[in-house]
Design an enzyme around this catalytic site. Structure first.
Site, PDB file in Angstrom:
ATOM      1  N   SER A  52      72.388  25.484  27.024  1.00  0.00           N
ATOM      2  CA  SER A  52      72.003  24.866  26.107  1.00  0.00           C
ATOM      3  C   SER A  52      72.317  25.152  24.995  1.00  0.00           C
ATOM      4  CB  SER A  52      70.915  23.507  25.690  1.00  0.00           C
ATOM      5  OG  SER A  52      69.986  24.528  25.643  1.00  0.00           O
ATOM      6  N   ASP A  53      72.868  24.165  23.382  1.00  0.00           N
ATOM      7  CA  ASP A  53      72.983  25.192  22.260  1.00  0.00           C
ATOM      8  C   ASP A  53      71.260  24.830  21.710  1.00  0.00           C
ATOM      9  OD1 ASP A  53      72.750  25.283  18.988  1.00  0.00           O
ATOM     10  OD2 ASP A  53      75.077  24.158  19.468  1.00  0.00           O
ATOM     11  N   TRP A  54      71.106  25.381  21.424  1.00  0.00           N
ATOM     12  CA  TRP A  54      69.354  25.364  20.348  1.00  0.00           C
ATOM     13  C   TRP A  54      68.541  23.964  20.301  1.00  0.00           C
ATOM     14  CZ3 TRP A  54      71.229  29.668  22.730  1.00  0.00           C
ATOM     15  CH2 TRP A  54      70.510  30.428  22.792  1.00  0.00           C
ATOM     16  N   ALA A  56      69.216  21.409  22.173  1.00  0.00           N
ATOM     17  CA  ALA A  56      69.694  20.514  22.219  1.00  0.00           C
ATOM     18  C   ALA A  56      69.355  19.763  24.188  1.00  0.00           C
ATOM     19  CB  ALA A  56      71.530  20.794  22.495  1.00  0.00           C
TER      20      ALA A  56
END
Length: 813
Positions: free
Chosen positions: A235-237, A239
């Site tokens: 995941s993006d941080w 997200a």
């Protein structure tokens, strides 16, 4: 598309992965899929698994510490790399970054960013490559191949349609399936096919109603199913939002930790029957595969046992920069500079260079060569003068020049429990990255303290970047002792928000004063990660702009050539927000007009990561686009201006005015952002709208001339012969475009099908061959949900840009 056939080494690694997976219980498996801190996954000693370390890119490898104490090589921005139109150079950049990653103990680089320049207002476009999916895929493939050839993984990001920053955590981007396939998914597909990345990062945004961290269709059915991607999905941080939705949607790893939607929550979801344990096993298998490839799983042979030969980072950074500079105007051969002529260098950015964009792409190089440094070293003594002219910075910047600082940590009773040097005024400690002896449970305050020696007399402004309780003291006087609060609901406001001015102090040049900024640490229990981030900010006395411009005009009038540096700032181009206009900040446009009126031989160098408006462009002799050129940018600029090397870049995106730009909407309405333009972005949209940009896609001049002599094509390749008709050796980027012979309002008038580089001495002829991919003749059929090959007549054109097509040939397919 299916993944490539496994090698015997792949098969052996898979056996080790399966054996390791079979020994893990549910809790260990769930724990492995959750970040243990800001940058790492937990080690599992019982299976011989070391902790996996990730780090931000894409222009360098920061490592797990966000500090100038741990320097990194800083390459030019991704837009600059794309402007080279050279996948091999991108591969070499990747090899260097793998070397840097290994030096810092990093196993996975969080790069490259291959989202598209949908609108010129996108604030993070400097971190992406291009408006064109084919060029993006080619450069990205080279980059990924290079990094992974060094035994370091990549995460191609942000999957998918993360093409703007406004409301990026919540926006629902409404994108037709055809636009997704032909534009936004295309670079990812090309990189999966050509470079086999070890990872992909899913974005914050939603696509057609589903958040990307839970998008079963795009992740499991398209990325993994159709394309055969076998890497891990992180995941993006911050997200990931939902345990069940994320794991069933194909998300393998949630970052950062220690609080995520996986770990204990995931194990419980399996026990409650909401998630099949086989789904967790599949995610763990992909993480273990990544670890095996990187060489941190006992018993598994890493993909790269011996890293490539060492790369000279400074030399490569300089080469990429000069190869990326795009000369878009050069009247009366204003460049290269005439030998022994006098030069007036003008602009704040010439002295205080901006070499990279703001946000998570930030790294801290050990040195920066400014344009003033580079030209001072390259030009004969006594031939160069300098004037500030106009300063693009209209806001405070993080304390840097003239400051000598350290961080002092204290507990609640004021006892010092640790210290750390602070090369600049920025503190960003994440997870376990604290000074020796300091822990979060006893840390009460962090004080940035030291001295400041001004280089100008007058009123200096000091400020604070960050959220929370602060005390600011300068020269013995406390100017602020209060709580600074956010002005918008953004979890990254402390990272990307603007500094707030809090004090104005009259100081004398050369006389040091004591400065102190104390932050009271408050870390709520429910935050997903422990982070301490704040900064001491500063700006020097602001002189009268008209007076500065007058000084620059006088310097220009007394020189043979005036070189004006204009620039954006990190409050214009950065992660975290989009732009509202394309204007240069401050009085820079006024500066250029005034200097051009005083010296007809005015050269303007544009220091920005993405397009800006240049309303004076027809009034100056030359315009050179320098992007964010990395740490060696000033030396590279001197190479190009003096003619030691020619500018090698071509535009990877269209430059024009905001008023004429066909796609400008980046702000959602009621949480939704419709991509109403469909497949028409970039040059495709400019052509459809019948508008003429300032500088078209693919444009760029060198220091020699080229004649295109012949074009032959059989529908699968195009062979172009061209001749260097100038007086010096040169390099040409030959671009090949495909267009349907019969106009179709539902298809772009033409699109980039391929490109190649040609190098030749004066008078020499050379031939290049460009493959014409099948995809150049296909469209996505939304009814059939498949690619459709469109038979018929086409024109194959070769030339120097989308507008400057020199030769063409008809074909039938």
């Amino acid at each position: 598309m299916a993944g490539s056939q496994p090698t015997p080494a792949d098969t052996a690694r898979e056996a080790v992965v399966e054996a390791a997976l079979g020994t893990l219980d549910l809790d260990a498996k769930a724990r492995l899929l959750a970040g243990q801190d800001m940058w790492t996954l937990p080690a599992l000693p019982e299976i011989g698994l070391k902790s996996l370390v990730m780090s931000d890119g894409p222009i360098g490898v920061r490592g797990v510490r966000w500090t100038a104490d741990d320097p990194s090589v800083a390459l030019p921005s991704p837009t600059a790399l794309a402007a080279t139109w050279d996948p091999e150079l991108a591969r070499r950049a990747g090899v260097l970054l793998a070397q840097e990653a290994r030096r810092k103990g990093v196993h996975v680089l969080l790069a490259p960013t291959v989202n598209l320049h949908r609108s010129p207002l996108g604030g993070r476009h400097f971190e992406c490559y291009s408006e064109d999916p084919y060029l993006t895929g080619a450069i990205g493939s080279g980059y990924v191949t290079g990094v992974q050839s060094g035994g370091v993984g990549t995460t191609v990001k942000h999957f998918v349609a993360n093409d703007a920053e406004t409301d990026r955590f919540t926006v629902n981007n409404l994108v037709s399936e055809r636009a997704l396939r032909e534009l936004y998914l295309a670079p990812f597909e090309a990189i999966v096919e050509n470079a086999r990345p070890w990872g992909v990062m899913t974005a914050y945004n939603r696509v057609n109603g589903t958040t990307m961290t839970e998008h079963h269709h795009l992740v499991n059915e398209v990325l993994r199913g159709e394309w055969g991607f076998d890497g891990f999905n992180v995941s993006d941080w911050m997200a990931a939002r939902d345990t069940v939705g994320a794991i069933n949607g194909g998300l393998d790893v949630t970052m950062p930790g220690p609080r995520t939607v996986y770990g204990a929550a995931l194990a419980q979801a399996v026990r409650d029957g909401e998630v099949a344990e086989a789904t967790v096993d599949a995610a763990v298998r992909r993480v273990l595969r990544l670890a095996a490839r990187a060489g941190i799983l006992d018993g598994a042979e890493p993909v790269v046992a011996e890293p490539p030969a060492p790369v000279d980072g400074e030399a490569l950074a300089r080469e990429i920069a000069r190869r990326s500079f795009v000369l878009v105007r050069n009247e009366n051969a204003a460049l290269p500079l005439k030998p022994n002529g006098t030069v007036a260098l003008i602009g704040a950015a010439a002295r205080d260079a901006r070499v990279l964009g703001g946000g998570s792409a930030t790294v801290f190089p050990a040195r920066i060569v400014s344009p003033l440094d580079g030209l001072t070293a390259a030009l004969p003594e006594g031939t160069l003068t300098y004037a500030v002219g106009a300063d693009p910075a209209t806001e405070l910047a993080v304390a840097d020049r003239g400051f000598t600082l350290k961080a002092v940590c204290r507990n609640a009773d004021g006892t010092v429990i640790g210290t750390r040097s602070a090369p600049g005024g920025l503190i960003q400690w994440m997870g376990s990255d604290l000074p020796d002896g300091v822990t979060y449970d006893v840390l009460h305050t962090v004080e940035l303290t030291g001295t400041f020696t001004p280089r100008e007399s007058g009123p200096h402004t000091f400020g604070i970047k960050g959220m929370g309780a602060f005390t600011l003291t300068v020269d013995g006087t406390t100017y602020y002792d209060d709580v600074q609060r956010p002005d918008k609901d953004d979890p990254f406001e402390a990272f990307f928000g603007a500094p707030v001015p809090r004090a104005q102090v009259e100081l004398t040049a050369g006389e040091p004063v004591d400065v102190s900024l104390t932050y009271v640490v408050r870390l709520p229990d429910d935050i997903p990660m422990k982070v301490i981030t704040f900064a001491l900010a500063h700006s020097a006395p602001q002189r009268d702009p008209d007076e500065l411009i007058a000084e620059a005009v006088e310097a220009a009038r007394n020189a043979d050539t005036a070189v004006v540096m204009v620039a954006t700032t990190d409050r214009v181009e950065s992660e975290g927000f989009d732009r509202t206009d394309l204007r240069l900040p401050g009085r820079q446009d006024d500066l250029v007009r005034a200097v051009a009126a005083a010296n007809r031989n005015t050269v303007v160098v544009v220091n920005s990561g993405s397009p800006v408006e240049l309303p004076w462009r027809e009034d100056v002799a030359a315009v050179l686009l320098g992007w964010f050129p990395g740490q060696e940018g000033g030396a590279a600029l001197a190479d190009v201006l003096t003619g030691a090397h020619e500018p090698g870049g071509r535009l990877p995106t269209t430059w024009g005015s905001l008023a004429d730009a066909p796609v400008t909407q980046v702000t959602p309405t009621d949480g939704e952002l419709p991509y109403t333009e469909g497949v028409f972005i970039g040059y495709r949209a400019w052509e459809k709208a019948g508008r003429t940009p300032a500088y078209p896609f693919g444009h760029g001049l060198g220091y020699t001339d080229w004649t295109y002599e012949s074009l032959e094509t059989d529908g699968s390749t195009a062979r172009i012969r061209l001749r260097n008709t100038g007086a010096r050796p040169g390099r040409e980027v030959v671009q090949v475009y495909v267009s349907p012979a019969e106009p179709d309002p539902e298809r772009p008038a033409r699109l980039l099908a391929g490109f190649a580089s040609a190098e030749a001495a004066p008078g020499e002829s050379v031939e290049v061959t460009v493959a014409l991919p099948r995809r150049a003749f296909e469209i996505w059929d939304e009814k059939a949900k498949a690619w459709a090959f469109v038979k018929g007549s086409y024109e194959i054109a070769a030339g120097r840009s989308i507008e400057d097509r020199r030769l063409s040939a008809p074909i039938n397919v």
